[in-house]
Design a protein around this motif. Structure first.
Motif, PDB file in Angstrom:
ATOM      1  N   LYS A  87       0.806  -1.222   0.000  1.00 29.51           N
ATOM      2  CA  LYS A  87       0.000   0.000   0.000  1.00 29.51           C
ATOM      3  C   LYS A  87       0.846   1.281   0.000  1.00 29.51           C
ATOM      4  O   LYS A  87       0.358   2.338  -0.404  1.00 29.51           O
ATOM      5  N   MET A  88       2.077   1.182   0.478  1.00 27.30           N
ATOM      6  CA  MET A  88       2.937   2.363   0.544  1.00 27.30           C
ATOM      7  C   MET A  88       4.296   2.051  -0.072  1.00 27.30           C
ATOM      8  O   MET A  88       5.328   2.047   0.606  1.00 27.30           O
ATOM      9  N   PRO A  89       4.326   1.742  -1.376  1.00 32.15           N
ATOM     10  CA  PRO A  89       5.575   1.350  -2.028  1.00 32.15           C
ATOM     11  C   PRO A  89       6.571   2.512  -2.108  1.00 32.15           C
ATOM     12  O   PRO A  89       6.214   3.674  -1.951  1.00 32.15           O
ATOM     13  N   SER A 126       4.140   4.987   8.807  1.00 31.41           N
ATOM     14  CA  SER A 126       2.730   5.319   8.604  1.00 31.41           C
ATOM     15  C   SER A 126       2.553   6.563   7.738  1.00 31.41           C
ATOM     16  O   SER A 126       1.427   6.975   7.484  1.00 31.41           O
ATOM     17  N   MET A 127       3.669   7.152   7.291  1.00 30.69           N
ATOM     18  CA  MET A 127       3.597   8.384   6.512  1.00 30.69           C
ATOM     19  C   MET A 127       4.243   8.219   5.138  1.00 30.69           C
ATOM     20  O   MET A 127       5.007   7.271   4.901  1.00 30.69           O
ATOM     21  N   THR A 128       3.944   9.152   4.273  1.00 33.97           N
ATOM     22  CA  THR A 128       4.582   9.168   2.964  1.00 33.97           C
ATOM     23  C   THR A 128       6.049   9.561   3.125  1.00 33.97           C
ATOM     24  O   THR A 128       6.448  10.128   4.141  1.00 33.97           O
ATOM     25  N   MET A 129       6.843   9.287   2.111  1.00 34.92           N
ATOM     26  CA  MET A 129       8.261   9.609   2.173  1.00 34.92           C
ATOM     27  C   MET A 129       8.524  11.095   1.931  1.00 34.92           C
ATOM     28  O   MET A 129       9.604  11.591   2.196  1.00 34.92           O
ATOM     29  N   SER A 151       7.752  17.353  10.401  1.00 34.23           N
ATOM     30  CA  SER A 151       7.360  18.033  11.625  1.00 34.23           C
ATOM     31  C   SER A 151       7.282  17.044  12.779  1.00 34.23           C
ATOM     32  O   SER A 151       6.911  15.882  12.600  1.00 34.23           O
ATOM     33  N   SER A 152       7.631  17.509  13.983  1.00 35.39           N
ATOM     34  CA  SER A 152       7.596  16.631  15.163  1.00 35.39           C
ATOM     35  C   SER A 152       6.191  16.490  15.726  1.00 35.39           C
ATOM     36  O   SER A 152       5.954  15.688  16.626  1.00 35.39           O
ATOM     37  N   VAL A 153       5.239  17.261  15.216  1.00 42.25           N
ATOM     38  CA  VAL A 153       3.855  17.212  15.685  1.00 42.25           C
ATOM     39  C   VAL A 153       2.971  16.624  14.596  1.00 42.25           C
ATOM     40  O   VAL A 153       2.965  17.095  13.465  1.00 42.25           O
ATOM     41  N   SER A 154       2.224  15.588  14.949  1.00 48.43           N
ATOM     42  CA  SER A 154       1.312  14.942  14.002  1.00 48.43           C
ATOM     43  C   SER A 154      -0.119  15.364  14.308  1.00 48.43           C
ATOM     44  O   SER A 154      -0.551  15.339  15.457  1.00 48.43           O
ATOM     45  N   VAL A 155      -0.838  15.732  13.258  1.00 51.18           N
ATOM     46  CA  VAL A 155      -2.218  16.208  13.387  1.00 51.18           C
ATOM     47  C   VAL A 155      -3.137  15.276  12.613  1.00 51.18           C
ATOM     48  O   VAL A 155      -2.834  14.882  11.480  1.00 51.18           O
ATOM     49  N   PHE A 156      -4.261  14.915  13.235  1.00 53.31           N
ATOM     50  CA  PHE A 156      -5.214  14.010  12.595  1.00 53.31           C
ATOM     51  C   PHE A 156      -5.684  14.586  11.266  1.00 53.31           C
ATOM     52  O   PHE A 156      -6.031  15.763  11.160  1.00 53.31           O
ATOM     53  N   GLY A 157      -5.705  13.732  10.236  1.00 54.13           N
ATOM     54  CA  GLY A 157      -6.201  14.144   8.934  1.00 54.13           C
ATOM     55  C   GLY A 157      -5.137  14.707   8.009  1.00 54.13           C
ATOM     56  O   GLY A 157      -5.452  15.063   6.866  1.00 54.13           O
ATOM     57  N   ARG A 179       0.041  13.710   4.902  1.00 53.15           N
ATOM     58  CA  ARG A 179       1.273  12.928   4.959  1.00 53.15           C
ATOM     59  C   ARG A 179       1.050  11.561   5.612  1.00 53.15           C
ATOM     60  O   ARG A 179       1.852  10.650   5.453  1.00 53.15           O
ATOM     61  N   ILE A 180      -0.040  11.418   6.372  1.00 53.85           N
ATOM     62  CA  ILE A 180      -0.380  10.126   6.974  1.00 53.85           C
ATOM     63  C   ILE A 180      -1.235   9.353   5.976  1.00 53.85           C
ATOM     64  O   ILE A 180      -2.302   9.804   5.577  1.00 53.85           O
ATOM     65  N   THR A 181      -0.775   8.195   5.546  1.00 56.75           N
ATOM     66  CA  THR A 181      -1.470   7.407   4.533  1.00 56.75           C
ATOM     67  C   THR A 181      -2.716   6.747   5.124  1.00 56.75           C
ATOM     68  O   THR A 181      -2.846   6.639   6.341  1.00 56.75           O
TER      69      THR A 181
END
Length: 202
Positions: free
Chosen positions: A33-35, A60-63, A68-74, A77-79
């Motif tokens: 799913k994330m080649p 869990s993210m795209t390359m 950023s050190s902070v992840s936000v829902f939605g 960059r998060i697949t």
């Protein structure tokens, strides 16, 4: 703390022994799913006494994400697969290896990237005496941190000025009031999704 380390070794070893097949399935899905990228996300984090170690997670993210050190829902960059892995904390399964090695414990402060924990001053630096953990009292309080950050105008500022200081306070109090069964309680509450009803969370 001797019982804590013995518990970490036994449970992490058994976990790796019995759920290796889950690792294979997740690795296959990531490749499918994330080649174009690695299966594992490896990053330097601040550990006990301020020493750096390499923490392992399932990617869990795209390359192409900004880093950023902070992840936000939605966030884009998060697949989609990454969203599922993060929702059920499956992306953190490789941290069992960190626990077995002794870099981490099952319960403790979540390990931050350099620039946070290593910049603590005064009594706040006491939390560096703890090994970072897969879960912990602060993790329970902020189990929906990504959703919370998605609701504020400046997620990075809110994290730096509100969430991070509160996590430090909670982890300092956890260290002062630690007992072995508290760790067991935190682990169970993490699994069943229940909030920890302890005074030091308030």
């Amino acid at each position: 703390m001797v019982f804590k380390r013995i518990f970490d070794i036994i449970v992490s070893f058994c976990g790796l022994l019995f759920i290796w097949w889950v690792f294979l399935i997740i690795a296959f899905l990531i490749k499918k799913k994330m080649p174009g990228g690695p299966v594992f996300f490896c990053q330097k984090r601040v550990g006990k006494d301020g020493h750096l170690f390499t923490m392992y997670k399932f990617r869990s993210m795209t390359m192409e994400h900004c880093g950023s050190s902070v992840s936000v829902f939605g966030q884009s960059r998060i697949t989609p697969l990454g969203t599922v892995l993060r929702k059920y904390k499956l992306d953190e399964l490789p941290e069992l290896w960190n626990v077995l090695k002794g870099d981490m414990s099952f319960v403790g402060p979540r390990p931050d990237v350099p620039g946070y924990m290593d910049c603590l001053t005064g009594e706040d630096r006491e939390v560096l005496k703890l090994k970072p953990g897969i879960t912990g009292p602060a993790s329970l309080k902020y189990r929906n941190e990504e959703i919370l950050l998605a609701k504020v105008e400046d997620p990075q500022k809110y994290n730096d000025e509100v969430i991070f200081p509160d996590k430090v306070r909670i982890n300092r109090n956890y260290m002062k009031h630690w007992y072995f069964m508290l760790d067991i309680k935190i682990i169970v509450y993490t699994i069943i999704g229940k909030d920890l009803e302890e005074e030091f969370l308030k």
